[in-house]
Write a protein that holds these residues in place. Structure first.
Motif, PDB file in Angstrom:
ATOM      1  N   SER A   1       0.557  20.676   9.351  1.00  0.00           N
ATOM      2  CA  SER A   1       1.974  20.382   9.164  1.00  0.00           C
ATOM      3  C   SER A   1       2.785  20.575  10.442  1.00  0.00           C
ATOM      4  O   SER A   1       3.780  19.872  10.665  1.00  0.00           O
ATOM      5  N   GLY A   2       2.356  21.492  11.305  1.00  0.00           N
ATOM      6  CA  GLY A   2       3.045  21.692  12.578  1.00  0.00           C
ATOM      7  C   GLY A   2       2.945  20.472  13.464  1.00  0.00           C
ATOM      8  O   GLY A   2       3.903  20.105  14.161  1.00  0.00           O
ATOM      9  N   LEU A   3       1.789  19.819  13.431  1.00  0.00           N
ATOM     10  CA  LEU A   3       1.577  18.602  14.219  1.00  0.00           C
ATOM     11  C   LEU A   3       2.423  17.454  13.671  1.00  0.00           C
ATOM     12  O   LEU A   3       3.048  16.707  14.428  1.00  0.00           O
ATOM     13  N   VAL A   4       2.464  17.329  12.339  1.00  0.00           N
ATOM     14  CA  VAL A   4       3.255  16.263  11.721  1.00  0.00           C
ATOM     15  C   VAL A   4       4.750  16.502  11.957  1.00  0.00           C
ATOM     16  O   VAL A   4       5.522  15.562  12.145  1.00  0.00           O
ATOM     17  N   LEU A   5       5.146  17.767  11.995  1.00  0.00           N
ATOM     18  CA  LEU A   5       6.533  18.108  12.302  1.00  0.00           C
ATOM     19  C   LEU A   5       6.891  17.603  13.699  1.00  0.00           C
ATOM     20  O   LEU A   5       7.980  17.035  13.909  1.00  0.00           O
ATOM     21  N   TYR A   6       5.989  17.808  14.647  1.00  0.00           N
ATOM     22  CA  TYR A   6       6.206  17.299  16.008  1.00  0.00           C
ATOM     23  C   TYR A   6       6.378  15.780  15.989  1.00  0.00           C
ATOM     24  O   TYR A   6       7.298  15.234  16.601  1.00  0.00           O
ATOM     25  N   PHE A   7       5.474  15.078  15.277  1.00  0.00           N
ATOM     26  CA  PHE A   7       5.540  13.614  15.207  1.00  0.00           C
ATOM     27  C   PHE A   7       6.864  13.154  14.594  1.00  0.00           C
ATOM     28  O   PHE A   7       7.457  12.162  15.026  1.00  0.00           O
ATOM     29  N   CYS A   8       7.329  13.853  13.559  1.00  0.00           N
ATOM     30  CA  CYS A   8       8.572  13.477  12.881  1.00  0.00           C
ATOM     31  C   CYS A   8       9.768  13.593  13.821  1.00  0.00           C
ATOM     32  O   CYS A   8      10.588  12.679  13.920  1.00  0.00           O
ATOM     33  N   VAL A   9       9.864  14.731  14.505  1.00  0.00           N
ATOM     34  CA  VAL A   9      10.982  14.943  15.424  1.00  0.00           C
ATOM     35  C   VAL A   9      10.930  13.934  16.558  1.00  0.00           C
ATOM     36  O   VAL A   9      11.953  13.373  16.970  1.00  0.00           O
ATOM     37  N   ASN A  10       9.728  13.693  17.059  1.00  0.00           N
ATOM     38  CA  ASN A  10       9.569  12.720  18.140  1.00  0.00           C
ATOM     39  C   ASN A  10      10.001  11.322  17.692  1.00  0.00           C
ATOM     40  O   ASN A  10      10.657  10.585  18.442  1.00  0.00           O
ATOM     41  N   MET A  11       9.656  10.955  16.457  1.00  0.00           N
ATOM     42  CA  MET A  11      10.037   9.642  15.933  1.00  0.00           C
ATOM     43  C   MET A  11      11.551   9.545  15.756  1.00  0.00           C
ATOM     44  O   MET A  11      12.155   8.500  16.042  1.00  0.00           O
ATOM     45  N   MET A  12      12.187  10.614  15.308  1.00  0.00           N
ATOM     46  CA  MET A  12      13.635  10.630  15.171  1.00  0.00           C
ATOM     47  C   MET A  12      14.308  10.405  16.523  1.00  0.00           C
ATOM     48  O   MET A  12      15.258   9.622  16.655  1.00  0.00           O
ATOM     49  N   LEU A  13      13.813  11.077  17.551  1.00  0.00           N
ATOM     50  CA  LEU A  13      14.384  10.929  18.887  1.00  0.00           C
ATOM     51  C   LEU A  13      14.125   9.528  19.437  1.00  0.00           C
ATOM     52  O   LEU A  13      14.970   8.964  20.148  1.00  0.00           O
ATOM     53  N   THR A  14      12.970   8.953  19.100  1.00  0.00           N
ATOM     54  CA  THR A  14      12.659   7.585  19.530  1.00  0.00           C
ATOM     55  C   THR A  14      13.625   6.590  18.905  1.00  0.00           C
ATOM     56  O   THR A  14      14.076   5.646  19.561  1.00  0.00           O
ATOM     57  N   ILE A  15      13.952   6.787  17.634  1.00  0.00           N
ATOM     58  CA  ILE A  15      14.901   5.908  16.944  1.00  0.00           C
ATOM     59  C   ILE A  15      16.268   5.972  17.627  1.00  0.00           C
ATOM     60  O   ILE A  15      16.913   4.949  17.860  1.00  0.00           O
ATOM     61  N   VAL A  16      16.708   7.192  17.958  1.00  0.00           N
ATOM     62  CA  VAL A  16      17.993   7.357  18.641  1.00  0.00           C
ATOM     63  C   VAL A  16      17.973   6.650  19.994  1.00  0.00           C
ATOM     64  O   VAL A  16      18.925   5.962  20.372  1.00  0.00           O
ATOM     65  N   GLN A  17      16.858   6.791  20.714  1.00  0.00           N
ATOM     66  CA  GLN A  17      16.747   6.164  22.032  1.00  0.00           C
ATOM     67  C   GLN A  17      16.726   4.638  21.915  1.00  0.00           C
ATOM     68  O   GLN A  17      17.346   3.931  22.709  1.00  0.00           O
ATOM     69  N   GLN A  18      16.021   4.122  20.929  1.00  0.00           N
ATOM     70  CA  GLN A  18      15.972   2.671  20.739  1.00  0.00           C
ATOM     71  C   GLN A  18      17.339   2.130  20.336  1.00  0.00           C
ATOM     72  O   GLN A  18      17.720   1.025  20.747  1.00  0.00           O
ATOM     73  N   TRP A  19      18.065   2.887  19.540  1.00  0.00           N
ATOM     74  CA  TRP A  19      19.419   2.477  19.172  1.00  0.00           C
ATOM     75  C   TRP A  19      20.289   2.372  20.412  1.00  0.00           C
ATOM     76  O   TRP A  19      21.075   1.425  20.560  1.00  0.00           O
ATOM     77  N   PHE A  20      20.137   3.344  21.317  1.00  0.00           N
ATOM     78  CA  PHE A  20      20.912   3.337  22.558  1.00  0.00           C
ATOM     79  C   PHE A  20      20.564   2.111  23.405  1.00  0.00           C
ATOM     80  O   PHE A  20      21.449   1.443  23.941  1.00  0.00           O
ATOM     81  N   ILE A  21      19.271   1.801  23.515  1.00  0.00           N
ATOM     82  CA  ILE A  21      18.834   0.644  24.300  1.00  0.00           C
ATOM     83  C   ILE A  21      19.324  -0.645  23.659  1.00  0.00           C
ATOM     84  O   ILE A  21      19.744  -1.583  24.337  1.00  0.00           O
ATOM     85  N   LYS A  22      19.301  -0.682  22.327  1.00  0.00           N
ATOM     86  CA  LYS A  22      19.746  -1.887  21.608  1.00  0.00           C
ATOM     87  C   LYS A  22      21.228  -2.143  21.855  1.00  0.00           C
ATOM     88  O   LYS A  22      21.677  -3.289  21.945  1.00  0.00           O
ATOM     89  N   ARG A  23      22.007  -1.068  21.946  1.00  0.00           N
ATOM     90  CA  ARG A  23      23.430  -1.209  22.255  1.00  0.00           C
ATOM     91  C   ARG A  23      23.641  -1.689  23.689  1.00  0.00           C
ATOM     92  O   ARG A  23      24.542  -2.479  23.975  1.00  0.00           O
ATOM     93  N   LYS A  24      22.786  -1.207  24.581  1.00  0.00           N
ATOM     94  CA  LYS A  24      22.919  -1.546  26.004  1.00  0.00           C
ATOM     95  C   LYS A  24      22.423  -2.951  26.294  1.00  0.00           C
ATOM     96  O   LYS A  24      22.964  -3.667  27.136  1.00  0.00           O
ATOM     97  N   PHE A  25      21.351  -3.369  25.597  1.00  0.00           N
ATOM     98  CA  PHE A  25      20.772  -4.698  25.784  1.00  0.00           C
ATOM     99  C   PHE A  25      20.761  -5.416  24.435  1.00  0.00           C
ATOM    100  O   PHE A  25      19.768  -5.335  23.709  1.00  0.00           O
ATOM    101  N   PRO A  26      21.839  -6.107  24.075  1.00  0.00           N
ATOM    102  CA  PRO A  26      21.897  -6.804  22.782  1.00  0.00           C
ATOM    103  C   PRO A  26      20.812  -7.856  22.679  1.00  0.00           C
ATOM    104  O   PRO A  26      20.299  -8.347  23.682  1.00  0.00           O
ATOM    105  N   ASP A  27      20.462  -8.197  21.434  1.00  0.00           N
ATOM    106  CA  ASP A  27      19.466  -9.238  21.195  1.00  0.00           C
ATOM    107  C   ASP A  27      19.925 -10.558  21.816  1.00  0.00           C
ATOM    108  O   ASP A  27      21.096 -10.931  21.728  1.00  0.00           O
ATOM    109  N   VAL A  28      18.959 -11.281  22.421  1.00  0.00           N
ATOM    110  CA  VAL A  28      19.245 -12.568  23.013  1.00  0.00           C
ATOM    111  C   VAL A  28      18.730 -13.662  22.083  1.00  0.00           C
ATOM    112  O   VAL A  28      17.547 -13.681  21.752  1.00  0.00           O
ATOM    113  N   PRO A  29      19.581 -14.562  21.591  1.00  0.00           N
ATOM    114  CA  PRO A  29      19.114 -15.641  20.706  1.00  0.00           C
ATOM    115  C   PRO A  29      18.073 -16.484  21.390  1.00  0.00           C
ATOM    116  O   PRO A  29      18.038 -16.617  22.608  1.00  0.00           O
TER     117      PRO A  29
END
Length: 220
Positions: free
Chosen positions: A185-213
């Motif tokens: 469970s300690g390992l899965v906890l690490y993966f969960c937190v890491n995934m949460m931070l990845t989502i935040v980072q991807q959201w930031f990148i998505k705001r900085k580089f909007p989708d190109v049609p």
């Protein structure tokens, strides 16, 4: 000293040392794991940022790349030359999305081994978890990871993937969750937190580089 951390044992010992430092500061090992995850994420933030930015730029160039493949489908050599020319013109490194991952790979393996084999984590508690070296008895953390992975996938561009690839990607959260139920469970906890931070980072990148049609010209 008897614990063997595998090929990347050098990195694992450094990470375990840092984890112990965090544990002394926050007392609880679960909180220490979360703190370590944030620390590692911040450490590799510039590399991950570069990887995401490269992926967004490649997505913007995809319409031109597809047109070029069709135009020079009978001349692979010329197709390669024109593709490299396009990358140079728009200052895009086709390996930009892969190299940061390769650099971080030894650290990921080392972290995995630290969470899996560190005797310091035996019989340590966090919230309802009675032992961070044992699997989650209620499956809450693995399920949370699967949900987070699904959300992260929703933020990724999949228009350039074929139908089979999209189906495989959609199945990945279920596949990973299946394995996570047997992980400490300690390992899965690490993966969960890491995934949460990845989502935040991807959201930031998505705001900085909007989708190109697809019909729009590629961004430089």
């Amino acid at each position: 000293d008897a614990v063997e951390f595998g090929w990347f044992g050098f990195f694992a010992k450094i990470l375990l040392f840092v984890l112990k430092l965090f544990q002394r500061g926050v007392v609880n090992w679960g909180v220490a794991i979360i703190t370590l995850t944030v620390f590692v994420k911040l450490l590799f933030f510039p590399l991950t940022q570069k990887s995401f930015e490269s992926s967004r730029k490649m997505q913007a160039l995809q319409p031109k790349l597809n047109a070029m493949k069709e135009k020079f489908k009978d001349n692979k050599e010329l197709q390669t030359q024109e593709t490299m020319k396009l990358f140079k013109e728009h200052k895009v490194n086709p390996m930009g999305g892969c190299l940061p991952t390769l650099v971080q790979f030894p650290v990921w393996i080392a972290l995995y081994n630290v969470m899996l084999y560190s005797v310091e984590l035996y019989d340590t508690q966090f919230l309802y978890l009675q032992d961070l070296t044992e699997c989650d008895p209620y499956g809450v953390v693995p399920t949370a990871y699967a949900v987070l992975m699904f959300l992260q996938q929703r933020m990724m561009p999949t228009a350039s993937l074929d139908e089979t690839q999209q189906k495989v990607i959609k199945m990945m959260p279920l596949i990973f969750a299946f394995f996570m139920y047997s992980f400490p469970s300690g390992l899965v906890l690490y993966f969960c937190v890491n995934m949460m931070l990845t989502i935040v980072q991807q959201w930031f990148i998505k705001r900085k580089f909007p989708d190109v049609p697809a019909s729009a010209p590629a961004a430089g």
